[in-house]
Design a protein around this motif. Sequence first.
Motif, PDB file in Angstrom:
ATOM      1  N   GLY A   1     -10.387   4.137   2.753  1.00  0.00           N
ATOM      2  CA  GLY A   1     -10.099   4.023   1.324  1.00  0.00           C
ATOM      3  C   GLY A   1      -9.552   2.661   0.935  1.00  0.00           C
ATOM      4  O   GLY A   1      -9.779   1.663   1.634  1.00  0.00           O
ATOM      5  N   THR A   2      -8.847   2.632  -0.182  1.00  0.00           N
ATOM      6  CA  THR A   2      -8.306   1.357  -0.670  1.00  0.00           C
ATOM      7  C   THR A   2      -6.805   1.494  -0.925  1.00  0.00           C
ATOM      8  O   THR A   2      -6.301   2.592  -1.154  1.00  0.00           O
ATOM      9  CB  THR A   2      -8.995   0.933  -1.990  1.00  0.00           C
ATOM     10  OG1 THR A   2      -8.951   2.033  -2.895  1.00  0.00           O
ATOM     11  CG2 THR A   2     -10.446   0.545  -1.736  1.00  0.00           C
ATOM     12  N   ALA A   3      -6.140   0.364  -0.870  1.00  0.00           N
ATOM     13  CA  ALA A   3      -4.687   0.345  -1.023  1.00  0.00           C
ATOM     14  C   ALA A   3      -4.267   0.925  -2.366  1.00  0.00           C
ATOM     15  O   ALA A   3      -4.946   0.744  -3.376  1.00  0.00           O
ATOM     16  CB  ALA A   3      -4.167  -1.081  -0.887  1.00  0.00           C
ATOM     17  N   GLU A   4      -3.133   1.615  -2.362  1.00  0.00           N
ATOM     18  CA  GLU A   4      -2.568   2.177  -3.588  1.00  0.00           C
ATOM     19  C   GLU A   4      -1.444   1.236  -4.033  1.00  0.00           C
ATOM     20  O   GLU A   4      -0.510   0.998  -3.261  1.00  0.00           O
ATOM     21  CB  GLU A   4      -2.007   3.556  -3.253  1.00  0.00           C
ATOM     22  CG  GLU A   4      -1.556   4.374  -4.424  1.00  0.00           C
ATOM     23  CD  GLU A   4      -1.119   5.758  -3.915  1.00  0.00           C
ATOM     24  OE1 GLU A   4       0.107   5.973  -3.806  1.00  0.00           O
ATOM     25  OE2 GLU A   4      -1.982   6.590  -3.604  1.00  0.00           O
ATOM     26  N   PRO A   5      -1.558   0.696  -5.247  1.00  0.00           N
ATOM     27  CA  PRO A   5      -0.566  -0.307  -5.682  1.00  0.00           C
ATOM     28  C   PRO A   5       0.858   0.263  -5.660  1.00  0.00           C
ATOM     29  O   PRO A   5       1.059   1.459  -5.869  1.00  0.00           O
ATOM     30  CB  PRO A   5      -0.972  -0.628  -7.115  1.00  0.00           C
ATOM     31  CG  PRO A   5      -2.376  -0.155  -7.267  1.00  0.00           C
ATOM     32  CD  PRO A   5      -2.551   0.977  -6.293  1.00  0.00           C
ATOM     33  N   MET A   6       1.827  -0.613  -5.391  1.00  0.00           N
ATOM     34  CA  MET A   6       3.243  -0.243  -5.459  1.00  0.00           C
ATOM     35  C   MET A   6       3.897  -1.147  -6.489  1.00  0.00           C
ATOM     36  O   MET A   6       3.537  -2.325  -6.592  1.00  0.00           O
ATOM     37  CB  MET A   6       3.929  -0.495  -4.106  1.00  0.00           C
ATOM     38  CG  MET A   6       3.393   0.316  -2.966  1.00  0.00           C
ATOM     39  SD  MET A   6       4.168  -0.206  -1.379  1.00  0.00           S
ATOM     40  CE  MET A   6       5.756   0.629  -1.440  1.00  0.00           C
ATOM     41  N   SER A   7       4.876  -0.602  -7.205  1.00  0.00           N
ATOM     42  CA  SER A   7       5.623  -1.442  -8.148  1.00  0.00           C
ATOM     43  C   SER A   7       6.574  -2.337  -7.358  1.00  0.00           C
ATOM     44  O   SER A   7       6.905  -2.048  -6.202  1.00  0.00           O
ATOM     45  CB  SER A   7       6.417  -0.565  -9.118  1.00  0.00           C
ATOM     46  OG  SER A   7       7.481   0.064  -8.420  1.00  0.00           O
ATOM     47  N   ASP A   8       7.033  -3.407  -8.011  1.00  0.00           N
ATOM     48  CA  ASP A   8       8.008  -4.293  -7.356  1.00  0.00           C
ATOM     49  C   ASP A   8       9.266  -3.515  -6.975  1.00  0.00           C
ATOM     50  O   ASP A   8       9.863  -3.747  -5.923  1.00  0.00           O
ATOM     51  CB  ASP A   8       8.383  -5.449  -8.293  1.00  0.00           C
ATOM     52  CG  ASP A   8       7.233  -6.448  -8.442  1.00  0.00           C
ATOM     53  OD1 ASP A   8       6.248  -6.343  -7.667  1.00  0.00           O
ATOM     54  OD2 ASP A   8       7.306  -7.308  -9.328  1.00  0.00           O
ATOM     55  N   ALA A   9       9.639  -2.546  -7.824  1.00  0.00           N
ATOM     56  CA  ALA A   9      10.846  -1.755  -7.543  1.00  0.00           C
ATOM     57  C   ALA A   9      10.634  -0.882  -6.305  1.00  0.00           C
ATOM     58  O   ALA A   9      11.541  -0.747  -5.464  1.00  0.00           O
ATOM     59  CB  ALA A   9      11.201  -0.888  -8.756  1.00  0.00           C
ATOM     60  N   GLU A  10       9.440  -0.283  -6.184  1.00  0.00           N
ATOM     61  CA  GLU A  10       9.152   0.546  -5.003  1.00  0.00           C
ATOM     62  C   GLU A  10       9.169  -0.295  -3.728  1.00  0.00           C
ATOM     63  O   GLU A  10       9.700   0.111  -2.700  1.00  0.00           O
ATOM     64  CB  GLU A  10       7.782   1.220  -5.153  1.00  0.00           C
ATOM     65  CG  GLU A  10       7.756   2.371  -6.150  1.00  0.00           C
ATOM     66  CD  GLU A  10       6.340   2.857  -6.454  1.00  0.00           C
ATOM     67  OE1 GLU A  10       6.174   4.063  -6.672  1.00  0.00           O
ATOM     68  OE2 GLU A  10       5.379   2.023  -6.473  1.00  0.00           O
ATOM     69  N   ILE A  11       8.541  -1.468  -3.823  1.00  0.00           N
ATOM     70  CA  ILE A  11       8.514  -2.370  -2.664  1.00  0.00           C
ATOM     71  C   ILE A  11       9.931  -2.760  -2.269  1.00  0.00           C
ATOM     72  O   ILE A  11      10.305  -2.686  -1.091  1.00  0.00           O
ATOM     73  CB  ILE A  11       7.659  -3.627  -2.972  1.00  0.00           C
ATOM     74  CG1 ILE A  11       6.177  -3.234  -3.056  1.00  0.00           C
ATOM     75  CG2 ILE A  11       7.870  -4.708  -1.923  1.00  0.00           C
ATOM     76  CD1 ILE A  11       5.260  -4.345  -3.532  1.00  0.00           C
ATOM     77  N   ALA A  12      10.732  -3.129  -3.267  1.00  0.00           N
ATOM     78  CA  ALA A  12      12.105  -3.576  -2.975  1.00  0.00           C
ATOM     79  C   ALA A  12      12.929  -2.453  -2.359  1.00  0.00           C
ATOM     80  O   ALA A  12      13.693  -2.676  -1.413  1.00  0.00           O
ATOM     81  CB  ALA A  12      12.769  -4.101  -4.257  1.00  0.00           C
TER      82      ALA A  12
ATOM     83  N   ASP B   1       0.861  -1.175   0.000  1.00  0.00           N
ATOM     84  CA  ASP B   1       0.000   0.000   0.000  1.00  0.00           C
ATOM     85  C   ASP B   1       0.899   1.226   0.000  1.00  0.00           C
ATOM     86  O   ASP B   1       1.563   1.533   0.997  1.00  0.00           O
ATOM     87  CB  ASP B   1      -0.910  -0.022   1.245  1.00  0.00           C
ATOM     88  CG  ASP B   1      -1.984   1.053   1.181  1.00  0.00           C
ATOM     89  OD1 ASP B   1      -1.786   2.071   0.476  1.00  0.00           O
ATOM     90  OD2 ASP B   1      -3.029   0.886   1.837  1.00  0.00           O
ATOM     91  N   GLY B   2       0.900   1.915  -1.142  1.00  0.00           N
ATOM     92  CA  GLY B   2       1.824   3.035  -1.318  1.00  0.00           C
ATOM     93  C   GLY B   2       1.444   4.278  -0.530  1.00  0.00           C
ATOM     94  O   GLY B   2       2.186   5.270  -0.550  1.00  0.00           O
ATOM     95  N   ARG B   3       0.318   4.267   0.177  1.00  0.00           N
ATOM     96  CA  ARG B   3      -0.118   5.488   0.870  1.00  0.00           C
ATOM     97  C   ARG B   3       0.701   5.788   2.117  1.00  0.00           C
ATOM     98  O   ARG B   3       0.864   6.944   2.494  1.00  0.00           O
ATOM     99  CB  ARG B   3      -1.605   5.370   1.219  1.00  0.00           C
ATOM    100  CG  ARG B   3      -2.484   5.292  -0.023  1.00  0.00           C
ATOM    101  CD  ARG B   3      -3.938   5.090   0.353  1.00  0.00           C
ATOM    102  NE  ARG B   3      -4.143   3.800   1.017  1.00  0.00           N
ATOM    103  CZ  ARG B   3      -5.294   3.431   1.587  1.00  0.00           C
ATOM    104  NH1 ARG B   3      -6.324   4.261   1.585  1.00  0.00           N
ATOM    105  NH2 ARG B   3      -5.414   2.248   2.148  1.00  0.00           N
ATOM    106  N   TRP B   4       1.161   4.728   2.778  1.00  0.00           N
ATOM    107  CA  TRP B   4       1.959   4.899   3.997  1.00  0.00           C
ATOM    108  C   TRP B   4       3.011   3.786   4.044  1.00  0.00           C
ATOM    109  O   TRP B   4       2.717   2.654   3.654  1.00  0.00           O
ATOM    110  CB  TRP B   4       1.107   4.735   5.265  1.00  0.00           C
ATOM    111  CG  TRP B   4      -0.122   5.561   5.332  1.00  0.00           C
ATOM    112  CD1 TRP B   4      -0.202   6.878   5.691  1.00  0.00           C
ATOM    113  CD2 TRP B   4      -1.466   5.135   5.048  1.00  0.00           C
ATOM    114  NE1 TRP B   4      -1.511   7.284   5.653  1.00  0.00           N
ATOM    115  CE2 TRP B   4      -2.312   6.245   5.267  1.00  0.00           C
ATOM    116  CE3 TRP B   4      -2.051   3.924   4.654  1.00  0.00           C
ATOM    117  CZ2 TRP B   4      -3.692   6.179   5.090  1.00  0.00           C
ATOM    118  CZ3 TRP B   4      -3.420   3.869   4.462  1.00  0.00           C
ATOM    119  CH2 TRP B   4      -4.223   4.989   4.678  1.00  0.00           C
TER     120      TRP B   4
END
Lengths: 137, 137
Positions: free
Chosen positions: A113-124, A30-33
């Motif tokens: 609200g709903t989760a904001e997708p993260m790319s694999d690169a952002e997650i990593a 979840d890219g929001r936080w």
Amino acid sequence: MQDFELDERLKRDSVAVATLGLCQIRLMRDGRWPWLLAVPQRAGVTEMFELAPLDQTMLTFEINEVARALSIATGAEKINVAAIGNIVRQLHVHIIARSEGDPNWPGPVWGFGTAEPMSDAEIAALARRIAEALSEK
Amino acid sequence: MQDFELDERLKRDSVAVATLGLCQIRLMRDGRWPWLLAVPQRAGVTEMFELAPLDQTMLTFEINEVARALSIATGAEKINVAAIGNIVRQLHVHIIARSEGDPNWPGPVWGFGTAEPMSDAEIAALARRIAEALSEK
């Protein structure tokens, strides 16, 4: 004794970042936080007070290490820590970096609200920053 | 060393139920949920990880004692435990009894609606039940 198995919803919604003595540390997708979970690897436990006394102490130690690392890695204004589990009953502790102006600040993140997708690169990248902060004691 | 003084908003919104080794235990003036606060009596602390290690262990022990007592006193389905503090920065831990069908179940209690007043008699009765459950180890 029953083996620990990660709840399917926690597995789907988060990725592993680190394994400590008691807990799996996972990053929510979840890219929001910047939002971590600490999941004690003990089967059949719902409430913190159901853990054995030593596990309760370990959990506290690990939560506080992770909260400090997340604070350092993000520069957040406030860390939110919570064991709620009204939906997913497997004991899991949320550790979330909050800052003024973030989505729903100063309200809670849960049920908003709903989760904001993260790319694999952002997650990593975020997982790496947190793992680095965890290893700097 | 600075003396501990309870935050004015926590004082206004809750009443004292018990004093443990580290924490004041307080009951929120909100009839929607049985809702306690554990407030470590340490000045100038915002995050759990800022407490001295022994205080962290004490806090865990006291939170878990109070959560178990609240669970027994209310028969709740789930206990929610959280240190948020985005608004009131003095470290305080929420310990809340939740049950299916309660206001905002299974969502969180924070930031939802407004407090429902309780009479002095209701507050006293609930405070007594919790204090009794706390003394039954």
